[in-house]
Design a protein around this motif. Structure first.
Motif, short mmCIF file in Angstrom:
data_model
loop_
_atom_site.label_atom_id
_atom_site.label_comp_id
_atom_site.label_asym_id
_atom_site.label_seq_id
_atom_site.Cartn_x
_atom_site.Cartn_y
_atom_site.Cartn_z
N ASP A 87 40.34 -43.71 40.69
CA ASP A 87 41.07 -42.61 41.31
C ASP A 87 42.58 -42.78 41.09
OD1 ASP A 87 40.69 -40.26 43.46
OD2 ASP A 87 42.50 -41.41 43.96
N VAL A 88 43.18 -41.82 40.42
CA VAL A 88 44.59 -41.95 40.02
C VAL A 88 45.51 -41.93 41.24
CG1 VAL A 88 46.46 -40.92 38.68
CG2 VAL A 88 44.14 -40.95 37.77
N ARG A 89 45.28 -41.02 42.17
CA ARG A 89 46.16 -40.94 43.34
C ARG A 89 46.13 -42.24 44.14
NH1 ARG A 89 44.34 -36.59 45.58
NH2 ARG A 89 46.00 -35.18 44.94
N ALA A 90 44.95 -42.83 44.29
CA ALA A 90 44.85 -44.09 45.00
C ALA A 90 45.66 -45.18 44.29
CB ALA A 90 43.39 -44.52 45.13
N TRP A 91 45.65 -45.17 42.97
CA TRP A 91 46.44 -46.16 42.23
C TRP A 91 47.93 -45.91 42.40
CZ3 TRP A 91 45.23 -50.74 40.87
CH2 TRP A 91 43.92 -51.06 40.53
N LEU A 92 48.33 -44.64 42.43
CA LEU A 92 49.75 -44.33 42.60
C LEU A 92 50.26 -44.83 43.95
CD1 LEU A 92 49.97 -40.70 41.13
CD2 LEU A 92 50.62 -42.86 40.03
N VAL A 93 49.50 -44.55 45.00
CA VAL A 93 49.94 -45.00 46.33
C VAL A 93 49.88 -46.52 46.42
CG1 VAL A 93 47.74 -44.94 47.58
CG2 VAL A 93 49.87 -44.37 48.78
N VAL A 159 44.06 -41.09 51.75
CA VAL A 159 44.07 -41.08 50.29
C VAL A 159 42.96 -41.94 49.70
CG1 VAL A 159 45.40 -41.79 48.25
CG2 VAL A 159 46.53 -40.55 50.10
N VAL A 160 42.73 -43.12 50.27
CA VAL A 160 41.85 -44.10 49.60
C VAL A 160 40.43 -44.13 50.13
CG1 VAL A 160 43.82 -45.56 49.02
CG2 VAL A 160 42.50 -46.05 51.09
N THR A 161 40.12 -43.35 51.16
CA THR A 161 38.76 -43.41 51.71
C THR A 161 37.90 -42.19 51.38
OG1 THR A 161 39.49 -42.48 53.84
CG2 THR A 161 39.42 -44.90 53.63
N ARG A 162 38.51 -41.16 50.82
CA ARG A 162 37.71 -39.98 50.51
C ARG A 162 38.36 -39.19 49.39
NH1 ARG A 162 38.92 -36.89 56.25
NH2 ARG A 162 41.16 -36.60 55.98
N ALA A 163 37.52 -38.43 48.70
CA ALA A 163 38.03 -37.63 47.58
C ALA A 163 38.97 -36.55 48.10
CB ALA A 163 36.87 -36.99 46.82
N GLY A 164 40.11 -36.43 47.46
CA GLY A 164 41.07 -35.41 47.85
C GLY A 164 41.19 -34.33 46.79
N ARG A 165 42.18 -33.50 46.92
CA ARG A 165 42.42 -32.45 45.94
C ARG A 165 42.90 -33.05 44.62
NH1 ARG A 165 44.79 -27.01 48.84
NH2 ARG A 165 43.26 -26.92 50.54
N ASP A 166 42.85 -32.26 43.58
CA ASP A 166 43.31 -32.73 42.28
C ASP A 166 44.79 -33.08 42.35
OD1 ASP A 166 40.79 -32.31 41.28
OD2 ASP A 166 41.27 -30.33 40.44
N LEU A 167 45.20 -33.96 41.43
CA LEU A 167 46.61 -34.32 41.37
C LEU A 167 47.48 -33.09 41.15
CD1 LEU A 167 46.65 -37.54 39.15
CD2 LEU A 167 47.19 -37.40 41.58
N GLY A 168 48.64 -33.08 41.77
CA GLY A 168 49.53 -31.93 41.64
C GLY A 168 50.99 -32.35 41.73
N TRP A 169 51.84 -31.36 41.86
CA TRP A 169 53.27 -31.63 41.88
C TRP A 169 53.69 -32.46 43.08
CZ3 TRP A 169 56.09 -30.05 46.08
CH2 TRP A 169 55.51 -29.08 46.90
N LEU A 170 52.98 -32.32 44.22
CA LEU A 170 53.36 -33.08 45.41
C LEU A 170 53.12 -34.58 45.21
CD1 LEU A 170 54.54 -32.87 48.20
CD2 LEU A 170 52.25 -32.47 49.12
N SER A 227 57.18 -41.04 52.05
CA SER A 227 56.47 -40.85 50.77
C SER A 227 54.96 -41.03 50.96
CB SER A 227 57.00 -41.84 49.73
OG SER A 227 56.52 -43.15 49.93
N LEU A 228 54.56 -41.97 51.82
CA LEU A 228 53.12 -42.14 52.07
C LEU A 228 52.54 -40.90 52.73
CD1 LEU A 228 52.88 -45.86 53.33
CD2 LEU A 228 52.94 -44.95 50.99
N ALA A 229 53.30 -40.31 53.66
CA ALA A 229 52.83 -39.08 54.29
C ALA A 229 52.67 -37.97 53.27
CB ALA A 229 53.80 -38.66 55.39
N LEU A 230 53.58 -37.90 52.29
CA LEU A 230 53.46 -36.88 51.24
C LEU A 230 52.20 -37.09 50.41
CD1 LEU A 230 57.15 -36.56 49.94
CD2 LEU A 230 55.92 -35.05 51.52
N PHE A 231 51.87 -38.33 50.11
CA PHE A 231 50.62 -38.62 49.39
C PHE A 231 49.43 -38.12 50.20
CE2 PHE A 231 52.81 -42.00 46.82
CZ PHE A 231 52.40 -41.56 45.56
#
Length: 293
Positions: A87-93, A159-170, A227-231
């Motif tokens: 999961d890319v978002r999980a890696w980013l955070v 972010v890391v416990t469930r699937a979220g929306r696709d990656l985006g500008w936020l 920034s974590l809240a934004l993720f």
């Protein structure tokens, strides 16, 4: 006690604390909510650190716990959730949290002289509490920061416990803000260490970032949690209404307690600090005011 011996004792206390937390998660009652199970384990670990603080008569035993636990929470939550390792978002955070933790823990180790030293705020708070000093030590110095950090990490939980929306500008904004916050804190730390090394008696810090904000390190810290809240919002905007509770708690602590205490102390110890107060912004960095004659 030597610095190395002090660090070894603190590391041992943290290892025992994390072992107690792991034992609770493995064999303790299951509440059916992963976040609540983890909070209970976090509190139990904090109690172990508190016991070590009392054993050695130094509440600074707790200081590094602030930055040591978040990576542990992140890794544990990710391992227990439904997300895969890709999961890319999980890696980013994860990148943002790990860089923040390494910087803050490293800065604490660099500046920690040993258990003969205690943050000046802790004995002051205990002395002011009188017969309630044990309660203030337990709740105010140990448990409240643990809860604040846990609240700040809840967006990471999302972010890391469930699937979220696709990656985006936020997500890009959150990554930029998070990395920027860590970089700002790092630069502020380096500038302060150099100043402390070379300063003259009574001299006040107003160089570099510290000429734009009297507390740029605290501004960077709040920005990191933001920034974590934004993720979290990027992953699950439908729960955005509660994802900023940790940021609010951090902001309240810095603006309502930490900064006023430090400002009062600086004004008492350094007469020239009043001129800094009049010219340099308190929190949010911006160009300083012109000095008046």
């Amino acid at each position: 006690m030597t610095r190395a011996g002090s660090l070894m004792r603190i590391a041992a206390a943290y290892a025992i604390a994390l072992a107690v937390a792991a034992a609770w998660l493995a064999w303790g009652p299951d509440t059916r909510w992963l976040w609540l199970d983890t909070l209970i384990a976090d509190v139990l670990a904090t109690l172990v650190v508190f016991a070590a603080s009392r054993r050695y008569g130094n509440s600074s035993f707790y200081d590094a716990y602030w930055s040591v636990v978040p990576p542990v929470l992140l890794v544990f939550w990710w391992s227990q959730g439904s997300l895969g390792i890709d999961d890319v978002r999980a890696w980013l955070v994860t990148v943002v949290v790990m860089l923040w933790a390494v910087r803050l823990t490293g800065n604490w180790i660099y500046g920690f002289p040993g258990l003969q030293h205690e943050d000046w705020r802790y004995p002051m708070l205990r002395d002011q509490a009188g017969r309630w000093e044990l309660l203030v030590d337990l709740v105010g110095i140990h448990l409240v920061p643990t809860v604040q950090v846990f609240l700040g990490m809840l967006p990471v939980y999302v972010v890391v416990t469930r699937a979220g929306r696709d990656l985006g500008w936020l997500d890009a904004v959150a990554l930029f803000v998070g990395l920027g916050a860590v970089a700002l804190e790092l630069v502020a730390d380096v500038q302060m260490h150099r100043f402390v090394r070379d300063r003259q008696p009574g001299q006040v810090m107003e160089r570099g970032l510290w000429s734009w904000s009297r507390h740029p390190n605290y501004f960077g810290e709040v920005t990191f949690w933001f920034s974590l809240a934004l993720f979290g919002v990027a992953a699950s905007p439908e729960v955005a209404w509660w994802l900023f509770v940790g940021v609010v708690a951090m902001l309240a602590m810095f603006l309502g307690a930490s900064i006023p205490m430090m400002e009062k102390r600086s004004l008492e110890r350094r007469p020239d600090y009043q001129a800094v107060v009049e010219r340099v912004p308190r929190f949010v960095p911006r160009p300083p005011r012109r000095a008046t004659e």
